[in-house]
Scaffold this motif. Structure first.
Motif, PDB file in Angstrom:
ATOM      1  N   PHE A 151      -2.956  13.760 -38.992  1.00  0.00           N
ATOM      2  CA  PHE A 151      -1.992  14.680 -38.376  1.00  0.00           C
ATOM      3  C   PHE A 151      -1.993  14.601 -36.845  1.00  0.00           C
ATOM      4  O   PHE A 151      -1.364  15.406 -36.179  1.00  0.00           O
ATOM      5  CB  PHE A 151      -2.187  16.139 -38.842  1.00  0.00           C
ATOM      6  CG  PHE A 151      -2.236  16.279 -40.329  1.00  0.00           C
ATOM      7  CD1 PHE A 151      -1.188  15.800 -41.118  1.00  0.00           C
ATOM      8  CD2 PHE A 151      -3.328  16.847 -40.953  1.00  0.00           C
ATOM      9  CE1 PHE A 151      -1.232  15.900 -42.504  1.00  0.00           C
ATOM     10  CE2 PHE A 151      -3.382  16.955 -42.346  1.00  0.00           C
ATOM     11  CZ  PHE A 151      -2.329  16.477 -43.122  1.00  0.00           C
ATOM     12  N   GLY A 152      -2.703  13.611 -36.305  1.00  0.00           N
ATOM     13  CA  GLY A 152      -2.733  13.430 -34.851  1.00  0.00           C
ATOM     14  C   GLY A 152      -1.601  12.531 -34.390  1.00  0.00           C
ATOM     15  O   GLY A 152      -0.835  11.973 -35.190  1.00  0.00           O
ATOM     16  N   LYS A 153      -1.506  12.376 -33.071  1.00  0.00           N
ATOM     17  CA  LYS A 153      -0.436  11.576 -32.482  1.00  0.00           C
ATOM     18  C   LYS A 153      -0.975  10.202 -32.087  1.00  0.00           C
ATOM     19  O   LYS A 153      -2.052  10.088 -31.499  1.00  0.00           O
ATOM     20  CB  LYS A 153       0.101  12.297 -31.250  1.00  0.00           C
ATOM     21  CG  LYS A 153       1.300  11.628 -30.616  1.00  0.00           C
ATOM     22  CD  LYS A 153       1.791  12.484 -29.466  1.00  0.00           C
ATOM     23  CE  LYS A 153       3.016  11.916 -28.836  1.00  0.00           C
ATOM     24  NZ  LYS A 153       3.488  12.730 -27.728  1.00  0.00           N
ATOM     25  N   ILE A 154      -0.211   9.185 -32.427  1.00  0.00           N
ATOM     26  CA  ILE A 154      -0.496   7.810 -32.016  1.00  0.00           C
ATOM     27  C   ILE A 154       0.662   7.381 -31.123  1.00  0.00           C
ATOM     28  O   ILE A 154       1.820   7.571 -31.482  1.00  0.00           O
ATOM     29  CB  ILE A 154      -0.547   6.852 -33.237  1.00  0.00           C
ATOM     30  CG1 ILE A 154      -1.535   7.321 -34.291  1.00  0.00           C
ATOM     31  CG2 ILE A 154      -0.835   5.426 -32.795  1.00  0.00           C
ATOM     32  CD1 ILE A 154      -2.966   7.239 -33.925  1.00  0.00           C
ATOM     33  N   LYS A 155       0.333   6.829 -29.978  1.00  0.00           N
ATOM     34  CA  LYS A 155       1.371   6.312 -29.085  1.00  0.00           C
ATOM     35  C   LYS A 155       1.322   4.791 -29.124  1.00  0.00           C
ATOM     36  O   LYS A 155       0.240   4.198 -29.021  1.00  0.00           O
ATOM     37  CB  LYS A 155       1.062   6.763 -27.655  1.00  0.00           C
ATOM     38  CG  LYS A 155       2.151   7.553 -26.983  1.00  0.00           C
ATOM     39  CD  LYS A 155       1.837   7.718 -25.515  1.00  0.00           C
ATOM     40  CE  LYS A 155       1.877   9.164 -25.136  1.00  0.00           C
ATOM     41  NZ  LYS A 155       1.722   9.366 -23.697  1.00  0.00           N
ATOM     42  N   VAL A 156       2.474   4.164 -29.296  1.00  0.00           N
ATOM     43  CA  VAL A 156       2.575   2.708 -29.247  1.00  0.00           C
ATOM     44  C   VAL A 156       3.536   2.389 -28.113  1.00  0.00           C
ATOM     45  O   VAL A 156       4.712   2.752 -28.161  1.00  0.00           O
ATOM     46  CB  VAL A 156       3.097   2.121 -30.582  1.00  0.00           C
ATOM     47  CG1 VAL A 156       3.083   0.599 -30.525  1.00  0.00           C
ATOM     48  CG2 VAL A 156       2.266   2.628 -31.753  1.00  0.00           C
ATOM     49  N   VAL A 157       3.006   1.737 -27.080  1.00  0.00           N
ATOM     50  CA  VAL A 157       3.792   1.478 -25.868  1.00  0.00           C
ATOM     51  C   VAL A 157       3.988  -0.021 -25.690  1.00  0.00           C
ATOM     52  O   VAL A 157       3.013  -0.784 -25.616  1.00  0.00           O
ATOM     53  CB  VAL A 157       3.094   2.053 -24.614  1.00  0.00           C
ATOM     54  CG1 VAL A 157       3.993   1.892 -23.386  1.00  0.00           C
ATOM     55  CG2 VAL A 157       2.708   3.513 -24.820  1.00  0.00           C
ATOM     56  N   LEU A 188      -0.757  -0.412 -19.112  1.00  0.00           N
ATOM     57  CA  LEU A 188      -0.042   0.452 -20.068  1.00  0.00           C
ATOM     58  C   LEU A 188      -0.955   1.572 -20.564  1.00  0.00           C
ATOM     59  O   LEU A 188      -0.513   2.714 -20.693  1.00  0.00           O
ATOM     60  CB  LEU A 188       0.451  -0.364 -21.270  1.00  0.00           C
ATOM     61  CG  LEU A 188       1.585  -1.359 -21.046  1.00  0.00           C
ATOM     62  CD1 LEU A 188       1.912  -2.075 -22.342  1.00  0.00           C
ATOM     63  CD2 LEU A 188       2.824  -0.661 -20.499  1.00  0.00           C
ATOM     64  N   LEU A 189      -2.207   1.249 -20.833  1.00  0.00           N
ATOM     65  CA  LEU A 189      -3.153   2.259 -21.297  1.00  0.00           C
ATOM     66  C   LEU A 189      -3.326   3.351 -20.233  1.00  0.00           C
ATOM     67  O   LEU A 189      -3.273   4.534 -20.528  1.00  0.00           O
ATOM     68  CB  LEU A 189      -4.516   1.615 -21.615  1.00  0.00           C
ATOM     69  CG  LEU A 189      -4.562   0.769 -22.893  1.00  0.00           C
ATOM     70  CD1 LEU A 189      -5.846  -0.063 -22.935  1.00  0.00           C
ATOM     71  CD2 LEU A 189      -4.467   1.641 -24.131  1.00  0.00           C
ATOM     72  N   GLU A 190      -3.518   2.924 -18.978  1.00  0.00           N
ATOM     73  CA  GLU A 190      -3.755   3.880 -17.891  1.00  0.00           C
ATOM     74  C   GLU A 190      -2.542   4.760 -17.634  1.00  0.00           C
ATOM     75  O   GLU A 190      -2.664   5.950 -17.374  1.00  0.00           O
ATOM     76  CB  GLU A 190      -4.152   3.120 -16.625  1.00  0.00           C
ATOM     77  CG  GLU A 190      -5.554   2.555 -16.702  1.00  0.00           C
ATOM     78  CD  GLU A 190      -5.871   1.576 -15.581  1.00  0.00           C
ATOM     79  OE1 GLU A 190      -5.034   1.406 -14.658  1.00  0.00           O
ATOM     80  OE2 GLU A 190      -6.966   0.978 -15.628  1.00  0.00           O
ATOM     81  N   LYS A 191      -1.334   4.183 -17.729  1.00  0.00           N
ATOM     82  CA  LYS A 191      -0.109   4.940 -17.434  1.00  0.00           C
ATOM     83  C   LYS A 191       0.272   5.929 -18.543  1.00  0.00           C
ATOM     84  O   LYS A 191       1.013   6.853 -18.315  1.00  0.00           O
ATOM     85  CB  LYS A 191       1.063   3.987 -17.230  1.00  0.00           C
ATOM     86  CG  LYS A 191       1.108   3.322 -15.878  1.00  0.00           C
ATOM     87  CD  LYS A 191       2.345   2.467 -15.776  1.00  0.00           C
ATOM     88  CE  LYS A 191       2.314   1.619 -14.529  1.00  0.00           C
ATOM     89  NZ  LYS A 191       3.342   0.573 -14.529  1.00  0.00           N
ATOM     90  N   ASN A 192      -0.192   5.669 -19.760  1.00  0.00           N
ATOM     91  CA  ASN A 192       0.323   6.428 -20.895  1.00  0.00           C
ATOM     92  C   ASN A 192      -0.697   7.308 -21.618  1.00  0.00           C
ATOM     93  O   ASN A 192      -0.362   7.939 -22.609  1.00  0.00           O
ATOM     94  CB  ASN A 192       0.972   5.465 -21.908  1.00  0.00           C
ATOM     95  CG  ASN A 192       2.236   4.859 -21.351  1.00  0.00           C
ATOM     96  OD1 ASN A 192       3.277   5.493 -21.357  1.00  0.00           O
ATOM     97  ND2 ASN A 192       2.145   3.645 -20.822  1.00  0.00           N
ATOM     98  N   ILE A 193      -1.907   7.352 -21.118  1.00  0.00           N
ATOM     99  CA  ILE A 193      -2.920   8.202 -21.771  1.00  0.00           C
ATOM    100  C   ILE A 193      -2.608   9.657 -21.479  1.00  0.00           C
ATOM    101  O   ILE A 193      -2.227  10.028 -20.419  1.00  0.00           O
ATOM    102  CB  ILE A 193      -4.346   7.800 -21.331  1.00  0.00           C
ATOM    103  CG1 ILE A 193      -4.711   6.502 -22.034  1.00  0.00           C
ATOM    104  CG2 ILE A 193      -5.353   8.888 -21.677  1.00  0.00           C
ATOM    105  CD1 ILE A 193      -6.048   5.930 -21.737  1.00  0.00           C
TER     106      ILE A 193
END
Length: 193
Positions: A151-157, A188-193
């Motif tokens: 039920f958590g959120k996963i971000k794919v950038v 991408l990891l740093e900008k979107n965490i």
């Protein structure tokens, strides 16, 4: 309907109730050109999650051992995965990956070669750089931001294509190109965490 599309829609349906998957930058993945998607690797679910968030079929390299598991081996073969022997030069896997790119298809790679134990981006192996240099593929960095909690959120950038022309002209080494790709994933990891 191809088996790949059937499998993609099935996985999408199965994952949807358990994870809220947010996709950013999907438009950065070209619709026609050969593409190499290079992603960080944090969980066994990463390949199916990349597969369901890109509209084009993605061909993944997967460790050879998975193809020896009954049922699973046949299933992943039918969803465009192909085996690679880890820790050695695997000419057959190299040929297969280059053919995928020559045929204007999408190759999915996890340059770290294995899952990160602490969630941080590790060092990339030279294979990603090798394929980027030896093909005319568009290289797309991808960041998967978890963790995978029910039920958590996963971000794919999906980031902008990584500029490869100057690296190809300079005849940069595969290692240097991989470092360049890994830096793109890290951004991408740093900008979107």
């Amino acid at each position: 309907m191809s088996f790949y599309i059937f499998a993609r829609e099935t996985v999408r349906t199965l994952l949807k109730p358990f994870y809220r998957i947010e996709v950013i930058g999907q438009e950065n993945v070209p619709k026609n050109d050969p593409v190499i998607i290079c992603s960080n690797h944090i969980d066994n679910l990463d390949p199916p999650v990349v597969g369901i968030t890109v509209e084009r079929p993605v061909h993944f390299m997967a460790k050879e051992e998975l193809f020896k598991v009954p049922v699973l081996g046949k299933l992943i073969s039918k969803t465009n995965a192909f085996p690679v022997k880890r820790g050695m030069s695997d000419r057959e896997a190299l040929r297969k990956a280059m053919k995928i790119l020559k045929d204007n298809e999408v190759l999915g790679l996890f340059p770290e070669g294995t899952r990160s134990k602490d969630g941080k981006l590790g060092k990339g192996l030279a294979g990603a750089g090798f394929f980027a240099l030896r093909s005319n593929a568009v290289v797309i960095p991808c960041a998967i931001i978890g963790p995978y909690k029910i039920f958590g959120k996963i971000k794919v950038v999906y980031g902008q294509p990584i500029e490869m022309d100057h690296l190809r002209q300079e005849k940069a080494s595969a290692e240097t190109v991989t470092e360049h790709i890994m830096a793109g994933i890290q951004q991408l990891l740093e900008k979107n965490i």
